[in-house]
Motif scaffolding. Structure first.
Motif, short mmCIF file in Angstrom:
data_model
loop_
_atom_site.label_atom_id
_atom_site.label_comp_id
_atom_site.label_asym_id
_atom_site.label_seq_id
_atom_site.Cartn_x
_atom_site.Cartn_y
_atom_site.Cartn_z
N LEU A 36 0.72 -1.21 0.05
CA LEU A 36 0.14 -0.19 0.21
C LEU A 36 1.01 1.20 -0.01
CD1 LEU A 36 -2.92 -1.13 2.42
CD2 LEU A 36 -2.84 -1.23 0.00
N PRO A 37 2.03 1.42 0.77
CA PRO A 37 2.85 2.57 0.77
C PRO A 37 3.57 2.85 -0.53
CG PRO A 37 3.33 1.46 2.81
CD PRO A 37 2.26 0.61 1.93
N SER A 38 3.76 1.48 -1.02
CA SER A 38 4.80 1.41 -2.48
C SER A 38 3.75 2.30 -3.57
CB SER A 38 5.09 0.26 -2.40
OG SER A 38 5.50 0.01 -3.78
N LEU A 39 2.49 1.61 -3.55
CA LEU A 39 1.62 1.99 -4.52
C LEU A 39 1.41 3.43 -4.46
CD1 LEU A 39 -0.63 0.83 -6.81
CD2 LEU A 39 -2.33 0.75 -4.72
N ALA A 40 1.03 3.91 -2.98
CA ALA A 40 0.89 5.35 -2.83
C ALA A 40 2.17 6.46 -3.46
CB ALA A 40 0.81 5.79 -1.72
N ASN A 41 3.43 5.66 -3.20
CA ASN A 41 4.60 6.33 -3.69
C ASN A 41 4.71 6.27 -5.12
OD1 ASN A 41 5.53 6.92 -0.91
ND2 ASN A 41 6.46 4.80 -0.87
N TYR A 42 4.41 5.34 -5.88
CA TYR A 42 4.42 5.01 -7.34
C TYR A 42 3.30 6.31 -7.99
CZ TYR A 42 3.99 3.51 -11.82
OH TYR A 42 3.96 3.42 -13.40
N ARG A 43 2.32 6.53 -7.12
CA ARG A 43 1.34 7.28 -7.85
C ARG A 43 1.74 8.83 -7.67
NH1 ARG A 43 -2.59 10.32 -5.26
NH2 ARG A 43 -4.36 11.00 -6.30
N VAL A 44 2.47 9.06 -6.41
CA VAL A 44 2.92 10.12 -6.20
C VAL A 44 4.04 10.76 -7.21
CG1 VAL A 44 4.21 11.70 -4.53
CG2 VAL A 44 2.33 10.46 -3.90
N GLY A 45 4.87 9.69 -7.39
CA GLY A 45 6.06 9.99 -8.34
C GLY A 45 5.58 10.18 -9.83
N TRP A 46 4.40 9.38 -10.15
CA TRP A 46 3.74 9.80 -11.47
C TRP A 46 3.40 10.99 -11.61
CZ3 TRP A 46 -0.61 10.80 -14.34
CH2 TRP A 46 -0.49 10.23 -15.42
N LEU A 47 2.67 11.50 -10.66
CA LEU A 47 2.02 12.98 -10.56
C LEU A 47 3.00 13.72 -10.58
CD1 LEU A 47 -0.98 12.25 -8.14
CD2 LEU A 47 -0.96 12.61 -10.55
N GLU A 48 4.04 13.69 -10.06
CA GLU A 48 5.27 14.68 -9.70
C GLU A 48 5.76 14.61 -11.19
OE1 GLU A 48 7.72 13.39 -6.51
OE2 GLU A 48 6.41 14.40 -4.97
N ASP A 49 6.15 13.72 -11.94
CA ASP A 49 6.72 13.65 -13.39
C ASP A 49 5.91 14.58 -14.19
OD1 ASP A 49 8.69 11.97 -12.64
OD2 ASP A 49 7.60 10.20 -13.44
N ARG A 50 4.51 14.58 -13.97
CA ARG A 50 3.67 15.36 -14.86
C ARG A 50 3.74 17.09 -14.57
NH1 ARG A 50 4.18 11.23 -16.17
NH2 ARG A 50 2.71 9.91 -17.52
#
Length: 477
Positions: A36-50
């Motif tokens: 669950l934290p890993s999934l949240a971190n992946y989403r945050v990283g994806w949004l930060e790239d945008r």
């Protein structure tokens, strides 16, 4: 009564399956906690790239006085690189917007504020994207690197984020299953060799020994190299089985010997009875020498017959479980005194000091035999000591903290040292010549069968036995 034969569980019901399932479950739970934290971190990283792409737009906005005059040849590549339909730039009370001309702006986009870094909120939003993020428009809000205090908002479809999250989650699940399986298998192999295998071997050997405890080849051979708990268990179990094997052999020998002694004793008693009849006839002869020796002969034969009868009675004794019921202790004491020939004795006085209303819960037959044996021993000791003045046998009752105590006491000569050393031991604890010592052995057996305890009390004169019965016996009185 038939005995159920225990069986070793099958391959899908034993410790092995339970262990590997438990290990795999624990690993999967740990993976979920990490997932669950890993999934949240992946989403945050994806949004930060945008959002970084939005930062590039910020620098473009800073170099152009009027953003609205930027041609599409410049703005469209920025929007396409971010996968956005519009980028909003807010700074010092000023708001600038660039967007695709052919796209209609959504009325209520779903907010993703990267300025809020609460871990639980990020996990909840990641799960929300997986479940609900198919058709929504996402509004990304944040401060890109190098933008100072400027806030950038990016409007874009949420479906690309959801697709990437699904791919990432699927990869994580696959890797988790592989890790759980490999780890469980490795731990299972180690546990099988170190723990489960030895336990299975011990179980099979114990079941085999249970079916044939007199087979010496089934005694466990412990692994001398093991010094851990399993090794200690193997050695302790091997010692127990060896002792049980020896005890069973001795018991069988004693049973065979007892059967032979019983047959010999039975025939001996018959012969002694015949000899007693002949001695009675001899006693009627007029020969003075015969008249002098006949009483001694009759007395000796009476003792031999009594001894043989006592041994036979002890051998035929049945160890039936006690059946407790309310018993009038005072009345039972009088009955036992009558059976022990104390009542009406020309010299010995029986003192029943038990109150009239004393009722206890105990097996009446067992307690009657106990009291009769103790009364009989006391009477015989007093009969053999005519020099004692005012001989008496006393039965009394005392309340203890956890039950009731009965005391049988006399003012006789007391027990000799040999009898004290072998008290309650059959054929060893007799206090008089020619006795079998079975009376006290039977007393202890019956008292312990009723959950109690019997002991010899220390007295200045005479003999006193205390019978302690458990709290359930103190029914009243």
């Amino acid at each position: 009564m038939t005995r159920d034969i225990a069986k070793v569980p099958g391959p899908f019901a034993g410790l092995s399956v339970k262990l590997i399932a438990a290990i795999a479950l624990v690993i999967l739970l740990v993976e979920v906690a990490v997932f669950l934290p890993s999934l949240a971190n992946y989403r945050v990283g994806w949004l930060e790239d945008r959002l970084r792409v939005g930062g590039v737009a910020v620098r473009v906005f800073d170099t152009v006085p009027d953003v609205m005059d930027l041609p599409a040849e410049i703005t469209d590549p920025l929007l396409q690189a971010a996968g956005a339909i519009a980028i909003v730039y807010r700074r010092e009370g000023q708001t600038d917007l660039i967007g695709l001309e052919a796209v209609t702006m959504p009325e209520q986009p779903h907010l993703a504020d990267l300025r809020d870094t609460n871990p639980m909120r990020l996990i909840v939003e990641a799960l929300d994207t997986l479940v609900m993020g198919g058709q929504r428009t996402l509004r990304i809000v944040g401060v890109p690197p190098g933008a100072g205090d400027a806030v950038v908002e990016i409007l874009m479809p949420e479906s690309p984020l959801r697709a990437d999250l699904l791919t990432y989650a699927g990869n994580i699940v696959l890797v988790s299953i592989v890790i759980a399986g490999v780890t469980a298998f490795v731990i299972y192999v180690l546990a099988e060799n170190l723990l489960i295998g030895p336990i299975k071997r011990l179980t099979n050997q114990m079941l085999a020994f249970r079916e044939s405890p007199e087979n010496g080849t089934l005694v466990i051979v412990p692994d001398a190299a093991r010094k851990d708990e399993i090794g200690i268990l193997e050695r302790a179990l091997a010692d127990t089985q060896a002792e049980l094997f020896a005890m069973l052999r001795q018991r069988r020998h004693l049973a065979d010997l007892g059967m032979a002694v019983s047959k010999i004793n039975h025939d001996l008693r018959n012969m002694l009875t015949s000899a007693q009849l002949l001695s009675d006839q001899v006693a009627n002869l007029d020969d003075p020498q015969v008249q002098r020796l006949a009483p001694r002969l009759v007395t000796t034969l009476d003792k031999a017959i009594a001894f043989a009868q006592t041994v036979l009675d002890y051998g035929r004794q049945q160890s039936a479980p006690p059946r407790a019921e309310p018993v009038d202790l005072r009345a039972l004491g009088f009955e036992a005194a009558l059976s022990a020939a104390l009542t009406g004795h020309p010299r010995i006085v029986f003192e029943n000091q038990v109150p009239d209303d004393c009722v206890i819960s105990v097996d009446p037959d067992h307690l009657a035999r106990v009291l009769t044996n103790l009364f009989t021993n006391a009477r015989e000791a007093l009969d053999a000591s005519p020099e004692i003045s005012s001989p008496h046998v006393r039965l009394s009752r005392e309340h203890t903290g956890d039950g009731v105590r009965l005391v049988v006491a006399d003012n006789g000569p007391g027990l000799p040292p040999r009898a004290r050393e072998n008290l309650f031991v059959a054929f060893e604890g007799s206090a008089r010549a020619g006795g079998t010592g079975l009376g006290l052995a039977i007393v202890r057996e019956l008292v312990e069968a009723n959950g109690g305890r019997v002991e010899l009390l220390a007295t200045e004169r005479g003999t006193a036995f205390a019978i302690d019965l458990p709290s359930g016996a103190a029914a009243g009185g």
